[in-house]
Design a protein around this motif. Structure first.
Motif, PDB file in Angstrom:
ATOM      1  N   LEU A 242      15.258  -3.672   9.028  1.00 55.65           N
ATOM      2  CA  LEU A 242      13.894  -3.849   8.529  1.00 55.65           C
ATOM      3  C   LEU A 242      12.902  -3.628   9.662  1.00 55.65           C
ATOM      4  O   LEU A 242      13.110  -4.118  10.777  1.00 55.65           O
ATOM      5  CB  LEU A 242      13.694  -5.263   7.980  1.00 55.65           C
ATOM      6  CG  LEU A 242      14.567  -5.707   6.813  1.00 55.65           C
ATOM      7  CD1 LEU A 242      14.430  -7.208   6.600  1.00 55.65           C
ATOM      8  CD2 LEU A 242      14.186  -4.963   5.546  1.00 55.65           C
ATOM      9  N   VAL A 243      11.823  -2.915   9.379  1.00 51.20           N
ATOM     10  CA  VAL A 243      10.748  -2.737  10.360  1.00 51.20           C
ATOM     11  C   VAL A 243       9.433  -3.078   9.677  1.00 51.20           C
ATOM     12  O   VAL A 243       9.132  -2.561   8.591  1.00 51.20           O
ATOM     13  CB  VAL A 243      10.684  -1.290  10.888  1.00 51.20           C
ATOM     14  CG1 VAL A 243       9.608  -1.174  11.962  1.00 51.20           C
ATOM     15  CG2 VAL A 243      12.017  -0.860  11.448  1.00 51.20           C
ATOM     16  N   GLY A 244       8.638  -3.921  10.310  1.00 51.48           N
ATOM     17  CA  GLY A 244       7.352  -4.258   9.715  1.00 51.48           C
ATOM     18  C   GLY A 244       6.551  -5.188  10.593  1.00 51.48           C
ATOM     19  O   GLY A 244       6.988  -5.588  11.675  1.00 51.48           O
ATOM     20  N   ASP A 245       5.374  -5.557  10.114  1.00 48.24           N
ATOM     21  CA  ASP A 245       4.455  -6.413  10.866  1.00 48.24           C
ATOM     22  C   ASP A 245       3.728  -7.331   9.892  1.00 48.24           C
ATOM     23  O   ASP A 245       2.867  -6.870   9.135  1.00 48.24           O
ATOM     24  CB  ASP A 245       3.447  -5.547  11.627  1.00 48.24           C
ATOM     25  CG  ASP A 245       2.461  -6.383  12.438  1.00 48.24           C
ATOM     26  OD1 ASP A 245       2.695  -7.594  12.601  1.00 48.24           O
ATOM     27  OD2 ASP A 245       1.449  -5.823  12.902  1.00 48.24           O
ATOM     28  N   PRO A 246       4.055  -8.621   9.864  1.00 47.33           N
ATOM     29  CA  PRO A 246       3.354  -9.531   8.955  1.00 47.33           C
ATOM     30  C   PRO A 246       1.840  -9.510   9.144  1.00 47.33           C
ATOM     31  O   PRO A 246       1.097  -9.757   8.191  1.00 47.33           O
ATOM     32  CB  PRO A 246       3.940 -10.903   9.318  1.00 47.33           C
ATOM     33  CG  PRO A 246       5.274 -10.606   9.913  1.00 47.33           C
ATOM     34  CD  PRO A 246       5.113  -9.302  10.640  1.00 47.33           C
ATOM     35  N   ALA A 247       1.381  -9.196  10.358  1.00 47.78           N
ATOM     36  CA  ALA A 247      -0.065  -9.152  10.611  1.00 47.78           C
ATOM     37  C   ALA A 247      -0.737  -7.968   9.930  1.00 47.78           C
ATOM     38  O   ALA A 247      -1.964  -7.877   9.914  1.00 47.78           O
ATOM     39  CB  ALA A 247      -0.332  -9.103  12.116  1.00 47.78           C
ATOM     40  N   GLN A 248       0.057  -7.033   9.381  1.00 50.11           N
ATOM     41  CA  GLN A 248      -0.518  -5.899   8.659  1.00 50.11           C
ATOM     42  C   GLN A 248      -0.167  -5.943   7.174  1.00 50.11           C
ATOM     43  O   GLN A 248      -0.197  -4.921   6.496  1.00 50.11           O
ATOM     44  CB  GLN A 248      -0.034  -4.584   9.276  1.00 50.11           C
ATOM     45  CG  GLN A 248      -0.517  -4.373  10.698  1.00 50.11           C
ATOM     46  CD  GLN A 248      -0.134  -3.013  11.251  1.00 50.11           C
ATOM     47  OE1 GLN A 248      -0.693  -1.992  10.871  1.00 50.11           O
ATOM     48  NE2 GLN A 248       0.829  -3.007  12.157  1.00 50.11           N
ATOM     49  N   SER A 249       0.127  -7.127   6.669  1.00 53.58           N
ATOM     50  CA  SER A 249       0.399  -7.285   5.242  1.00 53.58           C
ATOM     51  C   SER A 249      -0.934  -7.388   4.505  1.00 53.58           C
ATOM     52  O   SER A 249      -1.642  -8.390   4.610  1.00 53.58           O
ATOM     53  CB  SER A 249       1.231  -8.547   5.000  1.00 53.58           C
ATOM     54  OG  SER A 249       1.448  -8.747   3.629  1.00 53.58           O
ATOM     55  N   ILE A 250      -1.281  -6.343   3.750  1.00 53.34           N
ATOM     56  CA  ILE A 250      -2.618  -6.273   3.151  1.00 53.34           C
ATOM     57  C   ILE A 250      -2.582  -5.928   1.661  1.00 53.34           C
ATOM     58  O   ILE A 250      -3.601  -5.561   1.085  1.00 53.34           O
ATOM     59  CB  ILE A 250      -3.499  -5.238   3.884  1.00 53.34           C
ATOM     60  CG1 ILE A 250      -2.863  -3.849   3.835  1.00 53.34           C
ATOM     61  CG2 ILE A 250      -3.757  -5.668   5.318  1.00 53.34           C
ATOM     62  CD1 ILE A 250      -3.731  -2.738   4.408  1.00 53.34           C
ATOM     63  N   TYR A 251      -1.411  -6.075   1.040  1.00 52.06           N
ATOM     64  CA  TYR A 251      -1.305  -5.701  -0.367  1.00 52.06           C
ATOM     65  C   TYR A 251      -0.896  -6.878  -1.239  1.00 52.06           C
ATOM     66  O   TYR A 251      -0.210  -6.710  -2.246  1.00 52.06           O
ATOM     67  CB  TYR A 251      -0.306  -4.553  -0.534  1.00 52.06           C
ATOM     68  CG  TYR A 251      -0.754  -3.278   0.124  1.00 52.06           C
ATOM     69  CD1 TYR A 251      -1.807  -2.544  -0.400  1.00 52.06           C
ATOM     70  CD2 TYR A 251      -0.147  -2.821   1.289  1.00 52.06           C
ATOM     71  CE1 TYR A 251      -2.243  -1.373   0.217  1.00 52.06           C
ATOM     72  CE2 TYR A 251      -0.565  -1.648   1.908  1.00 52.06           C
ATOM     73  CZ  TYR A 251      -1.613  -0.936   1.357  1.00 52.06           C
ATOM     74  OH  TYR A 251      -2.039   0.219   1.979  1.00 52.06           O
ATOM     75  N   GLY A 252      -1.345  -8.078  -0.894  1.00 52.14           N
ATOM     76  CA  GLY A 252      -1.035  -9.248  -1.699  1.00 52.14           C
ATOM     77  C   GLY A 252      -1.538  -9.115  -3.120  1.00 52.14           C
ATOM     78  O   GLY A 252      -0.919  -9.601  -4.072  1.00 52.14           O
ATOM     79  N   PHE A 253      -2.662  -8.439  -3.310  1.00 51.20           N
ATOM     80  CA  PHE A 253      -3.207  -8.235  -4.653  1.00 51.20           C
ATOM     81  C   PHE A 253      -2.255  -7.432  -5.519  1.00 51.20           C
ATOM     82  O   PHE A 253      -2.330  -7.484  -6.754  1.00 51.20           O
ATOM     83  CB  PHE A 253      -4.555  -7.519  -4.574  1.00 51.20           C
ATOM     84  CG  PHE A 253      -4.462  -6.086  -4.103  1.00 51.20           C
ATOM     85  CD1 PHE A 253      -4.297  -5.051  -5.002  1.00 51.20           C
ATOM     86  CD2 PHE A 253      -4.524  -5.783  -2.751  1.00 51.20           C
ATOM     87  CE1 PHE A 253      -4.202  -3.737  -4.563  1.00 51.20           C
ATOM     88  CE2 PHE A 253      -4.430  -4.470  -2.308  1.00 51.20           C
ATOM     89  CZ  PHE A 253      -4.264  -3.446  -3.224  1.00 51.20           C
ATOM     90  N   ASN A 254      -1.359  -6.682  -4.890  1.00 48.49           N
ATOM     91  CA  ASN A 254      -0.438  -5.820  -5.630  1.00 48.49           C
ATOM     92  C   ASN A 254       0.973  -6.385  -5.659  1.00 48.49           C
ATOM     93  O   ASN A 254       1.918  -5.687  -6.006  1.00 48.49           O
ATOM     94  CB  ASN A 254      -0.426  -4.418  -5.015  1.00 48.49           C
ATOM     95  CG  ASN A 254       0.039  -3.366  -5.996  1.00 48.49           C
ATOM     96  OD1 ASN A 254      -0.145  -3.508  -7.191  1.00 48.49           O
ATOM     97  ND2 ASN A 254       0.651  -2.316  -5.483  1.00 48.49           N
ATOM     98  N   GLY A 255       1.093  -7.659  -5.269  1.00 51.36           N
ATOM     99  CA  GLY A 255       2.390  -8.307  -5.381  1.00 51.36           C
ATOM    100  C   GLY A 255       3.219  -8.353  -4.125  1.00 51.36           C
ATOM    101  O   GLY A 255       4.311  -8.931  -4.122  1.00 51.36           O
ATOM    102  N   SER A 256       2.762  -7.750  -3.017  1.00 56.14           N
ATOM    103  CA  SER A 256       3.569  -7.763  -1.796  1.00 56.14           C
ATOM    104  C   SER A 256       3.592  -9.170  -1.205  1.00 56.14           C
ATOM    105  O   SER A 256       2.679  -9.965  -1.420  1.00 56.14           O
ATOM    106  CB  SER A 256       3.033  -6.769  -0.775  1.00 56.14           C
ATOM    107  OG  SER A 256       1.790  -7.196  -0.256  1.00 56.14           O
ATOM    108  N   ASP A 257       4.629  -9.442  -0.434  1.00 58.35           N
ATOM    109  CA  ASP A 257       4.835 -10.793   0.076  1.00 58.35           C
ATOM    110  C   ASP A 257       5.331 -10.729   1.519  1.00 58.35           C
ATOM    111  O   ASP A 257       6.486 -10.397   1.765  1.00 58.35           O
ATOM    112  CB  ASP A 257       5.859 -11.523  -0.798  1.00 58.35           C
ATOM    113  CG  ASP A 257       6.051 -12.970  -0.394  1.00 58.35           C
ATOM    114  OD1 ASP A 257       5.382 -13.425   0.555  1.00 58.35           O
ATOM    115  OD2 ASP A 257       6.877 -13.653  -1.030  1.00 58.35           O
ATOM    116  N   PRO A 258       4.453 -11.065   2.507  1.00 61.10           N
ATOM    117  CA  PRO A 258       4.885 -11.011   3.912  1.00 61.10           C
ATOM    118  C   PRO A 258       5.905 -12.076   4.262  1.00 61.10           C
ATOM    119  O   PRO A 258       6.466 -12.080   5.346  1.00 61.10           O
ATOM    120  CB  PRO A 258       3.579 -11.223   4.682  1.00 61.10           C
ATOM    121  CG  PRO A 258       2.718 -12.021   3.750  1.00 61.10           C
ATOM    122  CD  PRO A 258       3.051 -11.502   2.375  1.00 61.10           C
TER     123      PRO A 258
END
Length: 632
Positions: A242-258
């Motif tokens: 997995l590669v990602g950055d919780p500080a760039q989680s910006i799609y909560g309105f669309n169901g994403s979950d950091p």
């Protein structure tokens, strides 16, 4: 491929992420820290060392463009065997098409116009809240929730929505309408594919054998449906990167979950977590601004820049939105025209309305502005609708060739970056090469899931929302309307929503590689505004090189301890960089070097305070630096 050659231009954290022996790994990659580089090198390194097989490797991304970039980079590294790289939706669609074919079932049509259907279902009674209801339906569908599950989830999460009580009925009506039409939407692709994998052991085993090495890009944006797909695919092998950055989680309105990355140890017991805390894209000034925004919102982000000092962040205020837009246009007009024509300039705003104001000012100033995609009732939109109605392979092929034969006929001139009828025809022929028995509905499904059009125009100023700017970078960036009501947006009524707004601004600021200007208006649309609270207390300073005070001139001789310490630290930086195969500034910025010489840290905590490297990087270098400092 030579495995060692894949590592020469990586910093130590990146190298560890690429080479770690564990097959269950999460890489927390801060903005500009080389996420895509690490992901592609991980694939190539494992193939080169024989710990993974190329044809059994699957890389899941969120956009077709990202998948294409991954394939391009892998090819440039010398990887010749095919790697499967695609969006969640395109991979799910491919699995389902094969599944339907193997079981003799009629393929389903995939629609990309959920909101159009929702609008038709709402009727006059709900039209006043249509957009809010559609947003909630999007959120529910991304989480795989039906009407009953939505109601339970809203209660358990204490989710607030002014239209929440209307949503269950719309979800039921939408599900019934899809059944009546015999269609699926994009989220259905994931839920149906997951159901097939969970229901048929042989199908699941064959799929897991085919995709035994799984890598996931932008893991902070995963929705629960996408997380379920990952869980089903990784059974038995548990070979997951997995590669990602919780500080760039910006799609909560669309169901994403950091939460997947924030709680990664609990979610994946035994996982190895590696952090990339060094930003190689932005100047220290830009990184400081982004970190300040997150810190103000109570979010921790130990990110530091490897770049040399740059220009201070300019924070400007104007009387109203028109004065702001005019000033931005005037400043951009004074840039080198080559920067504009090469697409090196961007203006970022929180909403499309803010973008339109700036676009108008730029065009009034005679500046080219990039446009993207299907815009309203255009020839491209109409051509796609016609293609959708082609009932057979022959009809679709004939449609495409007829359009291309008529390409010289008069047509409405497209705006820059707009999809034309001819490009739809070319895409249809590309689709038929991949799927020789496809028809118009299958083509529409392919378009919806793979986005085959290159919608990015070439040249001109790009004017984008914060969301659309994610994953991009430009030397010259203006971030506008950074004020109350916009940043954070007035709809952010919960703590979680306010945190996401801070992450959005952080994403916007860290798109700049050279110079960033932030602006606000004292009045917008006739209402008073104040500068965004996220920047309260922030001051950006350009580096100022000065000599020592006159009272110390006598002591500041060439042989003084501090000067010799600085020189030895610079030699250490050069040696370390040469060994790592990177430029010296990638190891330690000039600012951090000066801070070490001034504060003389001897332990990890002190070194971290002086340099803001983060505990991991500080602990890696503390022994060498302490030995140098102790000699003075």
């Amino acid at each position: 491929m030579d495995a060692d050659s894949l590592l020469v231009d990586l910093d130590d954290d990146q190298r560890r992420a690429v080479t770690c022996e564990s097959n269950l790994v999460a890489v927390i990659a801060g903005a500009g820290s080389g996420k895509t580089r690490v992901l592609t090198r991980r694939v190539a390194y494992r193939v080169a060392t024989g710990t993974a097989i190329a044809r059994h490797t699957l890389v899941l991304t969120f956009t077709r463009e990202a998948a294409g970039e991954l394939r391009r980079r892998l090819g440039s590294l010398g990887l010749r065997d095919r790697i499967e790289a695609g969006t969640f939706h395109s991979v799910a669609l491919g699995l389902l098409r094969q599944r339907w074919s193997d079981t003799g079932r009629q393929p389903k049509t995939v629609i990309d116009d959920r909101r159009r259907i929702i609008a038709g279902l709402l009727g006059a009674a709900n039209a006043d809240r249509g957009s809010l209801i559609a947003d909630e339906v999007d959120w529910a569908c991304a989480r795989g929730l039906d009407a009953a599950a939505y109601a339970h989830e809203v209660r358990s999460r204490q989710r607030r929505s002014p239209v929440g009580e209307r949503v269950p009925a719309i979800l039921e009506a939408y599900a019934a309408e899809k059944r009546r039409r015999g269609v699926l939407d994009l989220d259905d692709l994931l839920s149906v594919a997951a159901s097939e994998l969970g229901r048929d052991r042989d199908f699941a085993a064959a799929t897991r054998w085919r995709f035994r090495h799984l890598l996931v890009d932008e893991a902070q944006d995963l929705t629960p449906l996408q997380q379920r797909m990952i869980d089903l695919l990784r059974v038995d092998a548990n070979d997951l990167f997995l590669v990602g950055d919780p500080a760039q989680s910006i799609y909560g309105f669309n169901g994403s979950d950091p939460g997947l990355l924030l709680d990664v140890h609990e979610r994946f017991p035994g996982i190895e977590v590696i952090r990339l805390p060094v930003n190689h894209r932005c100047t220290p000034q830009v990184v400081e601004a982004g970190v300040h925004v997150l810190t103000h919102a109570g979010l921790n982000e130990p990110l530091v820049s490897a770049r040399a000092d740059g220009d201070a962040i300019r924070i400007l205020a104007y009387d109203d939105e028109h004065a702001e837009a005019a000033a931005v246009a005037d400043a951009i007009a004074r840039l080198d025209p080559g920067d504009i024509s090469r697409g090196r300039v961007a203006v970022l705003a929180r909403t499309h309305q803010h973008c339109r104001t700036v676009e108008a000012a730029l065009r009034s100033a005679g500046l080219a502005v990039q446009a993207r995609g299907f815009a309203g009732d255009t020839p491209g939109r109409r051509a796609l609708d016609r293609a959708r109605r082609c009932a057979s392979t022959a009809a679709l092929r004939s449609f495409a060739h007829d359009l291309l034969d008529d390409a010289d006929a008069p047509e409405e001139p497209p705006r820059d970056g707009e999809v034309t009828a001819a490009s739809v025809a070319a895409a249809a022929l590309e689709f038929l090469r991949e799927q020789p028995d496809g028809d118009g509905t299958a083509f529409a499904s392919w378009v919806a899931s793979t986005d085959p059009f290159d919608l990015r125009a070439h040249g001109g100023v790009e004017v984008l929302t914060f969301h659309a700017a994610k994953g991009r970078e430009w030397p010259w960036v203006w971030v506008v309307a950074v004020e109350s009501g916009s940043v954070p947006h007035r709809s952010a009524s919960t703590r979680a929503a306010a945190e996401e707004e801070a992450r959005l601004l952080y994403v916007a600021l860290t798109r700049s590689t050279q110079r960033c200007t932030v602006s606000s208006a004292a009045q917008r649309n006739g209402y008073r505004r104040t500068p965004s609270p996220f920047l309260t207390g922030f001051t950006s300073l350009a580096p100022v090189e000065t000599g020592p005070p006159e009272t110390l001139l006598a002591a500041a001789q060439p042989g003084s301890d501090e000067r010799r310490l600085r020189a030895e630290l610079e030699e250490w930086r050069t040696r370390t960089a040469r060994h790592a195969g990177v430029v010296p500034e990638a190891i330690c910025s000039d600012r951090a070097l000066r801070a070490i010489a001034r504060e003389r840290p001897l332990d990890t905590a002190a070194l971290d305070r002086a340099t803001r490297w983060g505990p991991m990087t500080a602990s890696r270098f503390v022994a060498e630096i302490a030995a140098i400092v102790n000699s003075y």
